[in-house]
Design a protein around this motif. Structure first.
Motif, PDB file in Angstrom:
ATOM      1  N   VAL A   1     -62.861 -43.501 109.794  1.00 36.02           N
ATOM      2  CA  VAL A   1     -62.173 -44.241 108.730  1.00 36.02           C
ATOM      3  C   VAL A   1     -62.241 -45.727 109.023  1.00 36.02           C
ATOM      4  N   HIS A   2     -62.174 -46.518 107.953  1.00 35.27           N
ATOM      5  CA  HIS A   2     -62.179 -47.971 108.080  1.00 35.27           C
ATOM      6  C   HIS A   2     -60.860 -48.448 108.693  1.00 35.27           C
ATOM      7  N   ASP A   3     -60.835 -49.748 109.015  1.00 33.59           N
ATOM      8  CA  ASP A   3     -59.626 -50.325 109.605  1.00 33.59           C
ATOM      9  C   ASP A   3     -58.400 -49.987 108.773  1.00 33.59           C
ATOM     10  N   THR A   4     -57.385 -49.527 109.485  1.00 36.03           N
ATOM     11  CA  THR A   4     -56.135 -49.176 108.810  1.00 36.03           C
ATOM     12  C   THR A   4     -54.991 -49.315 109.800  1.00 36.03           C
ATOM     13  N   LEU A   5     -53.773 -49.352 109.305  1.00 35.60           N
ATOM     14  CA  LEU A   5     -52.616 -49.403 110.188  1.00 35.60           C
ATOM     15  C   LEU A   5     -52.442 -48.068 110.911  1.00 35.60           C
ATOM     16  N   GLU A   6     -52.061 -48.160 112.163  1.00 34.90           N
ATOM     17  CA  GLU A   6     -51.859 -46.950 112.964  1.00 34.90           C
ATOM     18  C   GLU A   6     -50.820 -46.027 112.326  1.00 34.90           C
ATOM     19  N   ARG A   7     -49.747 -46.588 111.812  1.00 33.79           N
ATOM     20  CA  ARG A   7     -48.702 -45.726 111.254  1.00 33.79           C
ATOM     21  C   ARG A   7     -49.224 -44.937 110.053  1.00 33.79           C
ATOM     22  N   ALA A   8     -50.087 -45.569 109.249  1.00 34.88           N
ATOM     23  CA  ALA A   8     -50.667 -44.854 108.108  1.00 34.88           C
ATOM     24  C   ALA A   8     -51.612 -43.761 108.590  1.00 34.88           C
ATOM     25  N   MET A   9     -52.372 -44.062 109.635  1.00 34.29           N
ATOM     26  CA  MET A   9     -53.290 -43.063 110.177  1.00 34.29           C
ATOM     27  C   MET A   9     -52.530 -41.870 110.714  1.00 34.29           C
ATOM     28  N   MET A  10     -51.428 -42.115 111.399  1.00 39.76           N
ATOM     29  CA  MET A  10     -50.657 -41.019 111.978  1.00 39.76           C
ATOM     30  C   MET A  10     -50.005 -40.159 110.887  1.00 39.76           C
ATOM     31  N   ARG A  11     -49.566 -40.786 109.808  1.00 33.67           N
ATOM     32  CA  ARG A  11     -49.025 -39.995 108.703  1.00 33.67           C
ATOM     33  C   ARG A  11     -50.115 -39.137 108.073  1.00 33.67           C
ATOM     34  N   ALA A  12     -51.301 -39.706 107.940  1.00 30.29           N
ATOM     35  CA  ALA A  12     -52.413 -38.940 107.386  1.00 30.29           C
ATOM     36  C   ALA A  12     -52.783 -37.770 108.294  1.00 30.29           C
ATOM     37  N   ILE A  13     -52.748 -38.004 109.607  1.00 27.91           N
ATOM     38  CA  ILE A  13     -53.060 -36.927 110.561  1.00 27.91           C
ATOM     39  C   ILE A  13     -52.044 -35.788 110.415  1.00 27.91           C
ATOM     40  N   GLU A  14     -50.784 -36.132 110.242  1.00 27.90           N
ATOM     41  CA  GLU A  14     -49.763 -35.096 110.047  1.00 27.90           C
ATOM     42  C   GLU A  14     -50.057 -34.278 108.796  1.00 27.90           C
ATOM     43  N   ARG A  15     -50.450 -34.938 107.721  1.00 30.44           N
ATOM     44  CA  ARG A  15     -50.781 -34.233 106.491  1.00 30.44           C
ATOM     45  C   ARG A  15     -52.001 -33.325 106.690  1.00 30.44           C
ATOM     46  N   ILE A  16     -53.000 -33.844 107.372  1.00 30.46           N
ATOM     47  CA  ILE A  16     -54.214 -33.058 107.598  1.00 30.46           C
ATOM     48  C   ILE A  16     -53.908 -31.839 108.462  1.00 30.46           C
ATOM     49  N   ALA A  17     -53.096 -32.034 109.507  1.00 33.81           N
ATOM     50  CA  ALA A  17     -52.753 -30.924 110.394  1.00 33.81           C
ATOM     51  C   ALA A  17     -52.028 -29.808 109.651  1.00 33.81           C
ATOM     52  N   ALA A  18     -51.341 -30.151 108.574  1.00 34.69           N
ATOM     53  CA  ALA A  18     -50.580 -29.154 107.816  1.00 34.69           C
ATOM     54  C   ALA A  18     -51.442 -28.366 106.828  1.00 34.69           C
ATOM     55  N   ILE A  19     -52.696 -28.775 106.639  1.00 34.93           N
ATOM     56  CA  ILE A  19     -53.594 -28.055 105.732  1.00 34.93           C
ATOM     57  C   ILE A  19     -53.914 -26.686 106.341  1.00 34.93           C
ATOM     58  N   GLU A  20     -53.801 -25.643 105.554  1.00 29.83           N
ATOM     59  CA  GLU A  20     -53.971 -24.277 106.063  1.00 29.83           C
ATOM     60  C   GLU A  20     -55.325 -24.062 106.716  1.00 29.83           C
ATOM     61  N   ALA A  21     -56.359 -24.678 106.181  1.00 32.47           N
ATOM     62  CA  ALA A  21     -57.713 -24.452 106.700  1.00 32.47           C
ATOM     63  C   ALA A  21     -58.003 -25.240 107.974  1.00 32.47           C
ATOM     64  N   VAL A  22     -57.117 -26.142 108.360  1.00 28.56           N
ATOM     65  CA  VAL A  22     -57.281 -26.886 109.621  1.00 28.56           C
ATOM     66  C   VAL A  22     -56.609 -26.062 110.717  1.00 28.56           C
ATOM     67  N   VAL A  23     -57.422 -25.453 111.595  1.00 31.80           N
ATOM     68  CA  VAL A  23     -56.911 -24.418 112.485  1.00 31.80           C
ATOM     69  C   VAL A  23     -56.551 -24.914 113.884  1.00 31.80           C
ATOM     70  N   GLU A  24     -56.870 -26.168 114.215  1.00 29.42           N
ATOM     71  CA  GLU A  24     -56.473 -26.749 115.502  1.00 29.42           C
ATOM     72  C   GLU A  24     -55.903 -28.139 115.248  1.00 29.42           C
ATOM     73  N   PRO A  25     -55.050 -28.622 116.138  1.00 31.27           N
ATOM     74  CA  PRO A  25     -54.530 -29.977 115.958  1.00 31.27           C
ATOM     75  C   PRO A  25     -55.675 -30.993 115.908  1.00 31.27           C
ATOM     76  N   PRO A  26     -55.632 -31.948 115.005  1.00 28.80           N
ATOM     77  CA  PRO A  26     -56.669 -32.984 114.959  1.00 28.80           C
ATOM     78  C   PRO A  26     -56.686 -33.797 116.249  1.00 28.80           C
ATOM     79  N   HIS A  27     -57.881 -34.236 116.642  1.00 28.79           N
ATOM     80  CA  HIS A  27     -58.049 -35.093 117.825  1.00 28.79           C
ATOM     81  C   HIS A  27     -58.542 -36.458 117.348  1.00 28.79           C
ATOM     82  N   LEU A  28     -57.874 -37.502 117.793  1.00 26.87           N
ATOM     83  CA  LEU A  28     -58.131 -38.852 117.310  1.00 26.87           C
ATOM     84  C   LEU A  28     -58.567 -39.738 118.470  1.00 26.87           C
TER      85      LEU A  28
END
Length: 427
Positions: free
Chosen positions: A394-421
């Protein structure tokens, strides 16, 4: 001039290297300072049989030596932030004796207090060997670059981690396998946590931050992550994207304060820091008048670290003195720390997902909702109904926004392992 009398507390790897250097280069050191450097006392739990210590008084209790022996310089090579190491250094400074140490943990936790004590006692407190082994980065920041306003200092500060990441890239092997090899070769400790979890690097970064920005050493405000989660897949993906993965310590001046971050980074392959391999360390400092400077060399081991120890002793012998952290301790400013959530940068994300329709749309929606702009997405091959690795940048972004997005992605049913950043740094 009178001989400079030296007492050494701790006769392990670095202590043994220091004794050997003092003996082997005795004439050279005397010629460069006008004084003989004479070992007058040493202390350890047991006297090593392989060191030339005949005629040198030996103490089994370093505290007794620090309190009672007749010396001009006490060299502390025991290690540890507290306990006996802190006791012997404090005792020596209270007696008005000069102190030289390689103890980054002690300096990171007690640096200002020890600097104040040294000033009150009209003594020198030297710690060139505490950061980056034989690389003279402490003197460079405190003296050579003193005319500059520094904007950032960063680097590879732990040879064990750099060796592991380099070997993973060269061999394609996984982290655990390479760590075990590093332990067998003596590059990693039996308990490698301080190295691989970033604590060692954080100690060193806290010291560099104080020197670079004139602030109180504040280890508690360093954001710390290690390299346990870096996989062989990440190493290969980084290469494909034009990066290499390094564990970096980064201190940077920002509008919100001073960033102090330790974590794995993707750096451009052709950058100065990206080319530093194996057990080597490197430190980059950027000043307003000098621009970018790079210091590279061996960051640990008996001989490089002994070289740094003796460089501090030589300054004492020659009567050269500068304030411990470049400023009198009372002038060191409180560290105003920039929150990690305010960091802005690019990111790499590794996901493990079920290969089925709609997954990418769900991931893209999570990023969109947090106003995170995707740069690229990589999936190699298909396995309908099975799990597959997916890489996003992803392009430059605020860390807090990235972490919120990671939480949303981790909650997707098809994402079967915690995201690694992994953060991307465009040095």
């Amino acid at each position: 001039m009178d001989d400079l009398k030296i007492a050494i507390a701790g006769l392990g790897t670095v202590g043994g290297g220091t004794v050997t250097l003092l003996r082997q280069h005795a004439d050279l050191l005397a010629a460069r300072t006008g004084r003989r450097l004479r070992l007058v006392a040493c202390a350890a739990l047991a006297k090593p049989a392989n060191l030339p210590l005949d005629g040198v008084p030996f103490f089994s209790d370093a505290r007794v030596m620090a309190r009672d022996a007749d010396y001009d310089v006490l060299v502390e090579l025991i290690g540890g932030a507290n306990g006996i190491a802190l006791d012997v250094v404090t005792a020596a400074l209270q007696r008005g004796k000069n102190v030289v140490t390689a103890n980054k943990a002690m300096v990171a936790h007690h640096g200002r207090a020890l600097a104040e004590l040294a000033e009150q006692s009209d003594a020198t407190f030297g710690f060139e060997a505490a950061v980056a082994g034989g690389i003279p980065v402490i003197k460079a920041l405190r003296e050579g670059l003193a005319a500059n306003r520094l904007s950032q200092v960063y680097g590879i500060l732990n040879g064990t981690c750099n060796y592991i990441l380099t070997t993973m890239r060269e061999t394609g092997r996984e982290f655990g396998d390479v760590l075990a090899e590093a332990q067998s070769l003596g590059y990693a400790e039996a308990d490698p946590s301080f190295d691989i979890d970033g604590i060692d690097t954080a100690h060193k970064l806290a010291i560099l931050t104080s020197l670079a920005f004139g602030t109180v050493v504040d280890f508690s405000k360093v954001h710390v992550e290690g390299i346990r989660h870096v996989s062989a897949f990440d190493i290969r993906a980084a290469e494909e994207l034009g990066y290499r993965i390094k564990l970096l310590g980064i201190a940077r001046r920002t509008d919100g304060g001073i960033e102090q971050r330790v974590h794995p980074c993707m750096v451009p392959i052709r950058s100065s820091i990206g080319c530093v391999e194996g057990v080597f360390n490197a430190v980059v400092a950027e000043g307003d008048f000098v621009g970018r400077t790079l210091f590279e060399g061996r960051g640990a081991g008996a001989t490089p670290t002994a070289s740094a120890v003796v460089s501090d002793i030589l300054d004492i012998a020659a009567g050269r003195r500068t304030p411990t952290f470049g400023l009198p301790a009372k002038l060191l400013a409180p560290l105003k720390a920039a929150a990690i959530e305010d960091h802005r940068g690019a990111f790499y994300i590794r996901l493990t997902v079920l290969d089925r329709p709609g997954v990418f749309a769900d991931i893209a929606a999570a990023l969109r909702d947090e106003e995170v702009s995707m740069e690229a997405i990589i999936q190699r091959g298909r396995a309908p109904g099975e799990t597959v690795p997916v890489v996003l940048t992803v392009h430059d972004t605020l860390e807090r926004a990235m972490m919120r997005a990671i939480e949303r992605i981790a909650a997707i049913e098809a994402v079967v392992e915690p995201p690694h950043l992994i953060r991307i740094e465009a040095f």
